[in-house]
Design a protein around this motif. Structure first.
Motif, PDB file in Angstrom:
ATOM      1  N   ARG A  47      10.912  41.938 -19.643  1.00  0.00           N
ATOM      2  CA  ARG A  47      10.432  43.040 -18.818  1.00  0.00           C
ATOM      3  C   ARG A  47      11.460  44.144 -18.708  1.00  0.00           C
ATOM      4  O   ARG A  47      12.649  43.887 -18.503  1.00  0.00           O
ATOM      5  N   ALA A  48      11.021  45.366 -18.822  1.00  0.00           N
ATOM      6  CA  ALA A  48      11.885  46.523 -18.633  1.00  0.00           C
ATOM      7  C   ALA A  48      11.914  46.855 -17.145  1.00  0.00           C
ATOM      8  O   ALA A  48      10.870  46.875 -16.492  1.00  0.00           O
ATOM      9  N   VAL A  49      13.111  47.084 -16.615  1.00  0.00           N
ATOM     10  CA  VAL A  49      13.255  47.357 -15.189  1.00  0.00           C
ATOM     11  C   VAL A  49      14.258  48.479 -14.965  1.00  0.00           C
ATOM     12  O   VAL A  49      15.111  48.751 -15.814  1.00  0.00           O
ATOM     13  N   TYR A  91      16.671  45.260 -19.502  1.00  0.00           N
ATOM     14  CA  TYR A  91      15.672  44.245 -19.830  1.00  0.00           C
ATOM     15  C   TYR A  91      15.981  42.987 -19.027  1.00  0.00           C
ATOM     16  O   TYR A  91      17.077  42.436 -19.102  1.00  0.00           O
ATOM     17  N   LEU A  92      15.015  42.580 -18.233  1.00  0.00           N
ATOM     18  CA  LEU A  92      15.125  41.412 -17.377  1.00  0.00           C
ATOM     19  C   LEU A  92      14.852  40.166 -18.202  1.00  0.00           C
ATOM     20  O   LEU A  92      13.763  40.004 -18.748  1.00  0.00           O
ATOM     21  N   LYS A  93      15.847  39.299 -18.310  1.00  0.00           N
ATOM     22  CA  LYS A  93      15.722  38.083 -19.111  1.00  0.00           C
ATOM     23  C   LYS A  93      15.773  36.878 -18.190  1.00  0.00           C
ATOM     24  O   LYS A  93      16.758  36.673 -17.478  1.00  0.00           O
ATOM     25  N   MET A 102      19.152  37.585 -16.177  1.00  0.00           N
ATOM     26  CA  MET A 102      20.176  38.485 -16.684  1.00  0.00           C
ATOM     27  C   MET A 102      19.511  39.842 -16.916  1.00  0.00           C
ATOM     28  O   MET A 102      18.334  39.903 -17.252  1.00  0.00           O
ATOM     29  N   PHE A 103      20.267  40.901 -16.715  1.00  0.00           N
ATOM     30  CA  PHE A 103      19.776  42.252 -16.921  1.00  0.00           C
ATOM     31  C   PHE A 103      20.562  42.862 -18.074  1.00  0.00           C
ATOM     32  O   PHE A 103      21.721  43.224 -17.915  1.00  0.00           O
ATOM     33  N   GLU A 104      19.915  42.977 -19.249  1.00  0.00           N
ATOM     34  CA  GLU A 104      20.577  43.521 -20.428  1.00  0.00           C
ATOM     35  C   GLU A 104      20.366  45.028 -20.503  1.00  0.00           C
ATOM     36  O   GLU A 104      19.252  45.527 -20.337  1.00  0.00           O
ATOM     37  N   SER A 105      21.421  45.735 -20.792  1.00  0.00           N
ATOM     38  CA  SER A 105      21.341  47.181 -20.953  1.00  0.00           C
ATOM     39  C   SER A 105      20.475  47.521 -22.159  1.00  0.00           C
ATOM     40  O   SER A 105      20.619  46.925 -23.222  1.00  0.00           O
ATOM     41  N   SER A 106      19.593  48.487 -22.006  1.00  0.00           N
ATOM     42  CA  SER A 106      18.783  48.927 -23.143  1.00  0.00           C
ATOM     43  C   SER A 106      19.588  49.861 -24.052  1.00  0.00           C
ATOM     44  O   SER A 106      19.279  50.009 -25.218  1.00  0.00           O
ATOM     45  N   ASP A 138      28.289  33.172 -20.041  1.00  0.00           N
ATOM     46  CA  ASP A 138      29.052  34.007 -19.111  1.00  0.00           C
ATOM     47  C   ASP A 138      28.308  34.004 -17.794  1.00  0.00           C
ATOM     48  O   ASP A 138      27.384  34.780 -17.586  1.00  0.00           O
ATOM     49  N   GLU A 139      28.719  33.123 -16.901  1.00  0.00           N
ATOM     50  CA  GLU A 139      28.022  32.984 -15.626  1.00  0.00           C
ATOM     51  C   GLU A 139      28.166  34.214 -14.750  1.00  0.00           C
ATOM     52  O   GLU A 139      27.379  34.406 -13.831  1.00  0.00           O
ATOM     53  N   THR A 140      29.149  35.073 -15.020  1.00  0.00           N
ATOM     54  CA  THR A 140      29.305  36.279 -14.210  1.00  0.00           C
ATOM     55  C   THR A 140      28.199  37.286 -14.489  1.00  0.00           C
ATOM     56  O   THR A 140      28.024  38.235 -13.737  1.00  0.00           O
ATOM     57  N   ALA A 141      27.456  37.086 -15.576  1.00  0.00           N
ATOM     58  CA  ALA A 141      26.327  37.971 -15.898  1.00  0.00           C
ATOM     59  C   ALA A 141      24.985  37.325 -15.537  1.00  0.00           C
ATOM     60  O   ALA A 141      23.952  37.917 -15.776  1.00  0.00           O
ATOM     61  N   GLU A 142      25.023  36.140 -14.952  1.00  0.00           N
ATOM     62  CA  GLU A 142      23.801  35.458 -14.512  1.00  0.00           C
ATOM     63  C   GLU A 142      23.603  35.714 -13.026  1.00  0.00           C
ATOM     64  O   GLU A 142      24.504  35.480 -12.228  1.00  0.00           O
ATOM     65  N   LEU A 143      22.445  36.220 -12.665  1.00  0.00           N
ATOM     66  CA  LEU A 143      22.163  36.567 -11.282  1.00  0.00           C
ATOM     67  C   LEU A 143      20.981  35.770 -10.766  1.00  0.00           C
ATOM     68  O   LEU A 143      20.037  35.491 -11.515  1.00  0.00           O
TER      69      LEU A 143
END
Length: 147
Positions: A47-49, A91-93, A102-106, A138-143
């Motif tokens: 999903r795009a957010v 992108y919401l993963k 995780m929120f990946e930069s587009s 990388d758990e610091t990027a897991e929310l």
């Protein structure tokens, strides 16, 4: 939201165009809004957010600004996003663990939203971009999203 070790963080303030979160449980009702764009997930399975808050009656959006920085930019939320990469689009993963995302930069693939402790005040966490390869943990990027 919560950090990877399930420490609750609540949006605290914007300082020098950066988003800061407090690791203490906040009493205020200030929330980071996740705005989902349904049409833009056609090319990916995610999903795009756009992430935003309202401060002083202004909509402030989390935007990628290079050098692993996330900047607070005043902007009205678009109704549609025709392009697949935009400085405000993530992108919401969904991860296998319950409520973990995780929120990946587009704009910067393989860079994800994460928190970094503030050097001057360790109770504050700055929202940043963190590099992560597909096979790297990388758990610091897991929310964890909380209600």
């Amino acid at each position: 939201m919560a950090t990877s070790n399930f420490t609750p963080v609540t949006f605290c303030d914007i300082c020098s165009n950066a988003f800061y979160f407090d690791v203490k449980v906040a009493i205020t009702d200030c929330r980071f809004n996740i705005n989902i764009y349904k049409d833009s997930c056609q090319e990916t399975q995610h999903r795009a957010v756009i992430l935003s808050i309202v401060k002083d009656d202004k909509r402030m959006v989390a935007c990628c600004s290079g050098n692993n920085e996330i900047s607070a930019v005043e902007m009205e939320l678009p109704h549609t996003i025709p392009e697949t990469s935009h400085k405000a689009l993530f992108y919401l993963k969904k991860l296998p663990a319950h409520n973990k995302f995780m929120f990946e930069s587009s704009v910067y693939p393989s860079k994800f939203l994460g928190f970094e402790p503030d050097e001057d005040n360790p109770t504050l966490n700055k929202l940043v971009l963190r590099h992560k390869t597909s096979d790297e943990v990388d758990e610091t990027a897991e929310l964890t999203l909380m209600k």
